[in-house]
Design a protein around this motif. Structure first.
Motif, short mmCIF file in Angstrom:
data_model
loop_
_atom_site.label_atom_id
_atom_site.label_comp_id
_atom_site.label_asym_id
_atom_site.label_seq_id
_atom_site.Cartn_x
_atom_site.Cartn_y
_atom_site.Cartn_z
N SER B 29 0.53 -1.48 0.02
CA SER B 29 0.32 0.17 0.16
C SER B 29 0.34 1.25 0.41
O SER B 29 1.55 1.26 0.53
N PRO B 30 0.10 1.81 -0.88
CA PRO B 30 -0.44 2.77 -1.70
C PRO B 30 -0.01 2.17 -3.08
O PRO B 30 1.31 1.35 -3.65
N THR B 31 -0.72 0.90 -3.77
CA THR B 31 -0.92 0.90 -5.30
C THR B 31 -1.92 1.35 -5.66
O THR B 31 -2.79 1.46 -5.82
N SER B 32 -1.77 0.81 -7.32
CA SER B 32 -2.70 0.99 -8.36
C SER B 32 -3.59 -0.42 -9.46
O SER B 32 -2.54 -1.31 -8.72
N PHE B 65 -3.61 10.10 -6.04
CA PHE B 65 -2.94 9.45 -7.09
C PHE B 65 -1.79 9.61 -7.97
O PHE B 65 -0.98 10.52 -7.12
N GLU B 66 -1.38 8.78 -8.83
CA GLU B 66 0.35 8.92 -9.00
C GLU B 66 0.23 9.30 -10.09
O GLU B 66 -0.81 8.56 -10.96
N ARG B 72 -3.52 8.98 -17.91
CA ARG B 72 -3.82 9.86 -17.30
C ARG B 72 -3.54 9.67 -15.83
O ARG B 72 -3.31 8.13 -15.58
N PRO B 73 -3.66 10.10 -15.39
CA PRO B 73 -3.41 9.98 -13.37
C PRO B 73 -4.07 8.85 -12.83
O PRO B 73 -4.97 8.76 -13.18
#
Lengths: 418, 418
Positions: B29-32, B65-66, B72-73
């Motif tokens: 964590s965190p992750t997308s 967001f990354e 897109r982010p």
């Protein structure tokens, strides 16, 4: 390392479901999609899709309709037995046996080749296999083009993907590229595995493991091992060598095994181990044929039938080791069924089974023992050939998912080469 | 019998995938969603659906967001650590330990209760558990309503569905309705299992088995056994008693085991077995604390650190038995990793591990041995408590698939009763 995902893909599930549906149809032809859905627990839509694929492949055929009370008549499907042929090859320590099957896995032809002691160079074995494969195709009179594949079982540890016999302890084979050698003589798609897994897949498709959640198939021959049918599929392990129960220690510091360990299960209950049990009990027994495992096990079976005290004692001693070793499998796997398979189990039959059941009852934990049935393989023919042919069937089915709806066909020509 | 289908349902897959996604998020964590798809091998659509469900449940939270190069982010998600609490209960032969975790499975509170020898009636054990559960909830200051469940590990064979301790050999418990007894004191959802499976699930989620195809978690405590993490999930067997490796025969006709069999692995490598190894070697050794397993194993560990010859010999002898027994697991399962877990392994540590590795190398087949890593559990806290809490987490996740998107809540009141 730690984060490599364990992929569960929808293709794995689809392949497993395709096997399950075809297993049901082979067992109960003709049958309807509705019956298949009820028997497999799959949705009617999924069953209809899978049946459609198998029909397209020519593996099934529509065979009419049955009335359903008040509803629309239901279409019936059956295995298209003549839609293809499958060959299973059992390379054992003392013989090569090859059988040819139709798509219902009924045997159409068999060829046996004996191997003399010491006749175990890869080229010698390959020549026997090629001759026997040629023989069954000729005997069965099937067009070579209809042979969908040849499954080959060889003892020991194998690399299926590369088609290599990594280690065959009884012959001291190391990294023999068996499928490459065979493909110089045989033009059909070839699939390699070992007798443990061949016996397990035969029980899973056609025998005592069919429809069971977890089954252990104990293979009793020259070598011994345990094919593991867990959750409806084979447990292979990370390098396809799971099931080497024959090389688990039962008697710490006991008999020396050819694997280098002492006290392995195989040294007490493999055919040579049983011969040693006999020799230790009665060195000059007429039951003992020092150079001939088959003759000795046959003589023991006849001796037991005739209530010969030496034969009875040897079977009881062997069952004591076997019972302790099978208890280990019962306690570790908690299986629904343990199946005794291969030629030693078939030859010694019910007298061995009864002694084994009593011995397992003495050694195993009560609850897993109560949950486990112990049976002889119900497969009436050579389970290794049947299992090897089943690997060819699975290979043909799997090639569908990889290449779309077209079963793989022989690569070059219609029959076996040379 | 033979035709009972083995159901592979899409719900099983969905549950397994939900576990897999949450495991990844807890680890990273965190992750997308994109990273999760890459790490799990699942499609982005599947990941998005599963993440959505976990967000709805309050188990995850959006954390910004990354940037993704040019695209897109990407939204980032993390475990919502404070979204709930989980309790793990380790009922051992000599103590009860209870730990409370947040949803990231970080431990917030612990309570220990010692049990005197002989203090093993179910009511006595239940009273200790209830007191310790009350203590951790108070210590952590969490609202009782946020406790999603309590996982309880009890030695021996258990019926999870009925919540019954079927057989606890060290206490001679038979069919004790443990969850019914506990539910008179504890109002949270309760989940029962045993330490073998608790340790295995802890390794599967948080330890050395994470992301591994097949792992065997060897539990070394008073009792011993092997938790089986096969194909990314626990192998339980047909009556939930798989893994009783402690009760497999290693020395035919060897030491008498309390299970009734002779020569069981446990009689040589469980804590009482190690004490016997010590007593046989040096009956009057000052390392031996006859009534105290923990003190004896601690003394052995200190003795090894000080190069005490008796301690070194006992650990080597024990590793010889353990090595032969673990080789049996390596040869049968062909696992990617063998994890040594529980308190005896943690106390004896690297010196034991090194001896075990050498012993396994002597006994196991070369190829499966080469494919297997043998490690100490990397889990720094009590793996049984962590695993038991994980059963509670799995229970909460599973209740989603059964009841729609609502995590099960305590049945009656906000805190522990009594």
């Amino acid at each position: 390392m730690g984060d490599v995902p364990v992929k569960r893909t929808s293709r794995d599930i689809r392949t497993a479901n395709r096997y399950e549906v075809l297993r049901q149809i082979i067992a109960h032809s003709p049958t309807s999609r509705q019956e298949l859905a009820a028997a497999t627990g799959l949705s009617l839509a999924t069953v209809a899709t899978l049946v459609g694929e198998l029909l397209d492949l020519g593996m099934l055929t529509e065979v009419g309709f049955e009335d359903s009370a008040g509803g629309r008549p239901r279409g019936l499907v059956a295995v298209n037995a003549s839609g293809g042929a499958l060959i299973g090859v059992d390379i054992a320590e003392t013989y090569v046996r090859v059988e040819l099957f139709d798509l219902a896995l009924d045997m159409l032809a068999r060829a046996d080749e004996d191997m003399r002691p010491g006749e175990n160079r890869p080229e010698q074995v390959v020549a026997h296999v090629a001759a026997a494969v040629g023989s069954v195709v000729t005997q069965a009179g099937v067009e070579g083009a209809r042979v969908l594949g040849v499954g080959v079982s060889v003892p020991g540890q194998v690399d299926r993907d590369r088609g290599v016999s990594e280690y065959a302890p009884n012959w001291d084979w190391h990294d023999v590229p068996l499928l490459d050698l065979l493909s110089e003589h045989i033009a059909y798609p070839l699939y390699l595995d070992n007798p443990l897994r061949a016996c397990a897949v035969a029980e899973l498709w056609f025998g005592a493991a069919r429809g069971r959640g977890d089954a252990v198939v104990v293979n009793l021959g020259t070598g011994v091992g345990a094919g593991l049918a867990l959750g409806g599929g084979l447990h292979r392990g990370v390098s396809n060598s799971a099931g080497e129960w024959g090389h688990t220690t039962l008697v710490l510091d006991g008999r020396l095994c050819h694997c280098g360990n002492h006290g392995c299960v195989e040294t007490y209950v493999g055919a040579p181990g049983i011969m040693l049990n006999l020799r230790e009990l009665s060195p000059s027994s007429p039951l003992l044929h020092p150079e001939d495992q088959t003759a000795t096990i046959d003589a023991l079976a006849r001796g037991v039938a005739a209530q010969d005290p030496v034969a009875l004692t040897v079977v009881r001693d062997t069952a004591r080791y076997l019972g302790a070793g099978i208890s280990n499998l019962v306690n570790v796997f908690n299986p629904e069924v343990v199946v005794l398979s291969s030629w030693v189990a078939a030859t010694l039959g019910d007298p061995l089974l009864n002694e084994v059941r009593e011995a397992v009852a003495r050694h195993a934990l009560k609850r897993p023992f109560a949950a486990t049935e112990i049976v002889l393989s119900p497969i009436p023919t050579d389970p290794v050939c049947l299992g090897a042919a089943t690997f060819a069937l699975e290979g043909a089915l799997q090639s569908v998912s990889q290449r779309g709806a077209s079963v793989s066909r022989p690569r070059a020509r219609a029959g076996p080469k040379g």
